[in-house]
Scaffold this motif. Structure first.
Motif, PDB file in Angstrom:
ATOM      1  N   ARG A  40      41.731   9.259  -3.231  1.00 52.44           N
ATOM      2  CA  ARG A  40      41.142   9.937  -2.078  1.00 52.44           C
ATOM      3  C   ARG A  40      39.859  10.655  -2.472  1.00 52.44           C
ATOM      4  N   GLY A  41      39.012  10.943  -1.479  1.00 49.62           N
ATOM      5  CA  GLY A  41      37.761  11.639  -1.710  1.00 49.62           C
ATOM      6  C   GLY A  41      36.984  11.815  -0.411  1.00 49.62           C
ATOM      7  N   VAL A  42      35.746  12.334  -0.516  1.00 53.78           N
ATOM      8  CA  VAL A  42      34.893  12.600   0.641  1.00 53.78           C
ATOM      9  C   VAL A  42      33.478  12.107   0.314  1.00 53.78           C
ATOM     10  N   VAL A  43      32.772  11.596   1.341  1.00 51.12           N
ATOM     11  CA  VAL A  43      31.408  11.091   1.180  1.00 51.12           C
ATOM     12  C   VAL A  43      30.476  11.895   2.078  1.00 51.12           C
ATOM     13  N   PHE A  44      29.297  12.276   1.540  1.00 52.66           N
ATOM     14  CA  PHE A  44      28.317  13.069   2.282  1.00 52.66           C
ATOM     15  C   PHE A  44      26.945  12.398   2.237  1.00 52.66           C
ATOM     16  N   CYS A  45      26.071  12.870   3.146  1.00 50.92           N
ATOM     17  CA  CYS A  45      24.649  12.568   3.098  1.00 50.92           C
ATOM     18  C   CYS A  45      23.945  13.878   2.762  1.00 50.92           C
ATOM     19  N   LYS A  46      23.173  13.877   1.692  1.00 54.15           N
ATOM     20  CA  LYS A  46      22.518  15.108   1.237  1.00 54.15           C
ATOM     21  C   LYS A  46      21.469  15.580   2.242  1.00 54.15           C
ATOM     22  N   ALA A  47      21.193  16.886   2.178  1.00 54.15           N
ATOM     23  CA  ALA A  47      20.091  17.449   2.951  1.00 54.15           C
ATOM     24  C   ALA A  47      18.772  17.092   2.262  1.00 54.15           C
ATOM     25  N   CYS A  48      17.699  16.934   3.061  1.00 57.14           N
ATOM     26  CA  CYS A  48      16.395  16.573   2.488  1.00 57.14           C
ATOM     27  C   CYS A  48      15.927  17.596   1.465  1.00 57.14           C
ATOM     28  N   LYS A  49      16.316  18.843   1.641  1.00 58.14           N
ATOM     29  CA  LYS A  49      15.912  19.906   0.711  1.00 58.14           C
ATOM     30  C   LYS A  49      16.398  19.632  -0.698  1.00 58.14           C
ATOM     31  N   TYR A  50      17.548  18.935  -0.805  1.00 60.77           N
ATOM     32  CA  TYR A  50      18.149  18.689  -2.124  1.00 60.77           C
ATOM     33  C   TYR A  50      18.182  17.202  -2.459  1.00 60.77           C
ATOM     34  N   ALA A  51      17.264  16.445  -1.919  1.00 59.59           N
ATOM     35  CA  ALA A  51      17.188  15.021  -2.249  1.00 59.59           C
ATOM     36  C   ALA A  51      16.870  14.848  -3.730  1.00 59.59           C
TER      37      ALA A  51
ATOM     38  N   VAL B 162      29.662  11.555   6.082  1.00 60.91           N
ATOM     39  CA  VAL B 162      29.242  10.228   6.559  1.00 60.91           C
ATOM     40  C   VAL B 162      30.468   9.470   7.049  1.00 60.91           C
ATOM     41  N   LYS B 163      30.403   9.012   8.297  1.00 51.92           N
ATOM     42  CA  LYS B 163      31.490   8.201   8.858  1.00 51.92           C
ATOM     43  C   LYS B 163      31.185   6.717   8.643  1.00 51.92           C
ATOM     44  N   GLY B 164      32.200   5.965   8.222  1.00 47.83           N
ATOM     45  CA  GLY B 164      32.062   4.523   8.063  1.00 47.83           C
ATOM     46  C   GLY B 164      31.489   4.089   6.725  1.00 47.83           C
ATOM     47  N   ALA B 165      31.366   5.005   5.748  1.00 48.78           N
ATOM     48  CA  ALA B 165      30.901   4.613   4.411  1.00 48.78           C
ATOM     49  C   ALA B 165      31.992   3.826   3.699  1.00 48.78           C
ATOM     50  N   VAL B 166      31.584   2.882   2.843  1.00 52.10           N
ATOM     51  CA  VAL B 166      32.535   2.021   2.139  1.00 52.10           C
ATOM     52  C   VAL B 166      32.667   2.494   0.692  1.00 52.10           C
TER      53      VAL B 166
ATOM     54  N   LYS C  19      43.727  -8.910 -14.953  1.00 50.90           N
ATOM     55  CA  LYS C  19      43.012  -9.515 -13.828  1.00 50.90           C
ATOM     56  C   LYS C  19      42.321  -8.394 -13.076  1.00 50.90           C
ATOM     57  N   ASN C  20      41.032  -8.576 -12.793  1.00 54.32           N
ATOM     58  CA  ASN C  20      40.315  -7.547 -12.043  1.00 54.32           C
ATOM     59  C   ASN C  20      40.917  -7.402 -10.647  1.00 54.32           C
ATOM     60  N   ALA C  21      41.252  -6.159 -10.326  1.00 53.47           N
ATOM     61  CA  ALA C  21      41.848  -5.874  -9.022  1.00 53.47           C
ATOM     62  C   ALA C  21      40.925  -4.928  -8.277  1.00 53.47           C
ATOM     63  N   THR C  22      40.655  -5.252  -7.032  1.00 56.58           N
ATOM     64  CA  THR C  22      39.764  -4.410  -6.222  1.00 56.58           C
ATOM     65  C   THR C  22      40.403  -4.123  -4.876  1.00 56.58           C
ATOM     66  N   SER C  23      39.985  -3.011  -4.316  1.00 56.82           N
ATOM     67  CA  SER C  23      40.385  -2.654  -2.943  1.00 56.82           C
ATOM     68  C   SER C  23      39.311  -1.740  -2.381  1.00 56.82           C
ATOM     69  N   GLU C  24      39.171  -1.722  -1.045  1.00 57.79           N
ATOM     70  CA  GLU C  24      38.131  -0.943  -0.390  1.00 57.79           C
ATOM     71  C   GLU C  24      38.711  -0.127   0.758  1.00 57.79           C
ATOM     72  N   ALA C  25      37.976   0.930   1.117  1.00 58.67           N
ATOM     73  CA  ALA C  25      38.364   1.763   2.263  1.00 58.67           C
ATOM     74  C   ALA C  25      37.098   2.332   2.872  1.00 58.67           C
ATOM     75  N   THR C  26      37.158   2.708   4.161  1.00 55.57           N
ATOM     76  CA  THR C  26      36.026   3.326   4.852  1.00 55.57           C
ATOM     77  C   THR C  26      36.367   4.769   5.218  1.00 55.57           C
ATOM     78  N   THR C  27      35.340   5.584   5.342  1.00 59.31           N
ATOM     79  CA  THR C  27      35.545   7.006   5.632  1.00 59.31           C
ATOM     80  C   THR C  27      35.703   7.255   7.124  1.00 59.31           C
ATOM     81  N   ASP C  28      36.383   8.373   7.453  1.00 59.86           N
ATOM     82  CA  ASP C  28      36.527   8.767   8.860  1.00 59.86           C
ATOM     83  C   ASP C  28      35.369   9.689   9.247  1.00 59.86           C
ATOM     84  N   LYS C  29      35.473  10.322  10.411  1.00 61.49           N
ATOM     85  CA  LYS C  29      34.380  11.176  10.902  1.00 61.49           C
ATOM     86  C   LYS C  29      34.116  12.389  10.010  1.00 61.49           C
ATOM     87  N   ASN C  30      35.086  12.736   9.218  1.00 59.32           N
ATOM     88  CA  ASN C  30      34.919  13.863   8.286  1.00 59.32           C
ATOM     89  C   ASN C  30      34.452  13.408   6.903  1.00 59.32           C
ATOM     90  N   GLY C  31      34.172  12.107   6.767  1.00 64.10           N
ATOM     91  CA  GLY C  31      33.745  11.575   5.481  1.00 64.10           C
ATOM     92  C   GLY C  31      34.886  11.357   4.510  1.00 64.10           C
TER      93      GLY C  31
END
Length: 219
Positions: A93-104, A115-119, A128-140
């Motif tokens: 589990r975790g959270v994804v954000f979009c930074k503010a321009c001030k701290y780019a 960010v909603k919908g990030a992969v 054997k290489n095993a992979t899985s993916e998930a997308t973020t909700d409205k709270n990232g």
């Protein structure tokens, strides 16, 4: 002078003659000189015995409590087995954000927006290489379930990556917390939150991130 007077006078004269004759014939023994007593030397003053100060009361030595008898080790020490580590599946589990321009370009999430919908992708390089993916909700927030071939015994070969953003103005993956190079999975510490049940299967829960995208800002 009359007859009586003459007779008294004669009597006194005779008496005087008698007394003188007595003292002249009777010699008194010579008087011995009184031998003076020997003079003793003056007595010395008595020696004054020094008076000692009153003795102090003896100091009472504190009595220590009786020491406990040493514990006798058992004759045979049994080897202690390590605590059991139950095998489980893996959830991340975790959270994804979009930074503010001030701290780019800076590893700082102040003013960042979720960010909603990030992969997010999990890659485990085992036999054997095993992979899985998930997308973020409205709270990232995202919760990603690893393939059933991956257990908590093999997470050292697993990494989580931030892959794609739905927003073209905030789509460059930053290096914050390994989102670009791959983040190491960290187990949840609290035992009551360390596992979850999904589809009647038990998963061990691990944390990554938080991850972030770099914004495209006007100069």
């Amino acid at each position: 002078m009359g007859f009586i007077g003459k007779s008294v006078l004669l009597t006194l004269i005779a008496l005087c003659c008698f007394i003188s004759s007595v003292f002249s014939t009777t010699a008194l023994p010579p008087m011995k000189l009184i031998t003076p007593l020997p003079t003793l030397p003056p007595a010395k003053a008595p020696i004054k015995i020094p008076t000692l100060p009153p003795a102090k009361a003896p100091i009472k030595v504190p009595t220590l409590p009786p020491t406990k008898a040493p514990i006798k080790p058992p004759d045979v020490l049994r080897p202690v087995s390590p605590p059991k580590f139950n095998r489980t599946l893996v959830a991340v589990r975790g959270v994804v954000f979009c930074k503010a321009c001030k701290y780019a370009g800076i590893n700082n999430l102040q003013g960042a927006k979720p960010v909603k919908g990030a992969v997010v992708r999990l890659l485990c390089k085992n036999k054997k290489n095993a992979t899985s993916e998930a997308t973020t909700d409205k709270n990232g927030y995202f919760l990603l379930y690893a393939p059933k071939t991956v257990s908590n015994y093999a997470i050292k070969n697993c990494r989580a990556y931030l892959v794609k953003s739905p927003d073209a103005k905030c789509s460059k993956v930053s290096k914050l917390h390994g989102g670009y190079m791959g983040s190491v999975l960290k187990p949840v510490v609290k035992p009551e939150n360390a596992t979850i049940i999904f589809n009647k299967l038990k998963y061990g829960l691990f944390n990554v991130g938080p991850f972030a995208f770099e914004p495209v800002c006007l100069k």
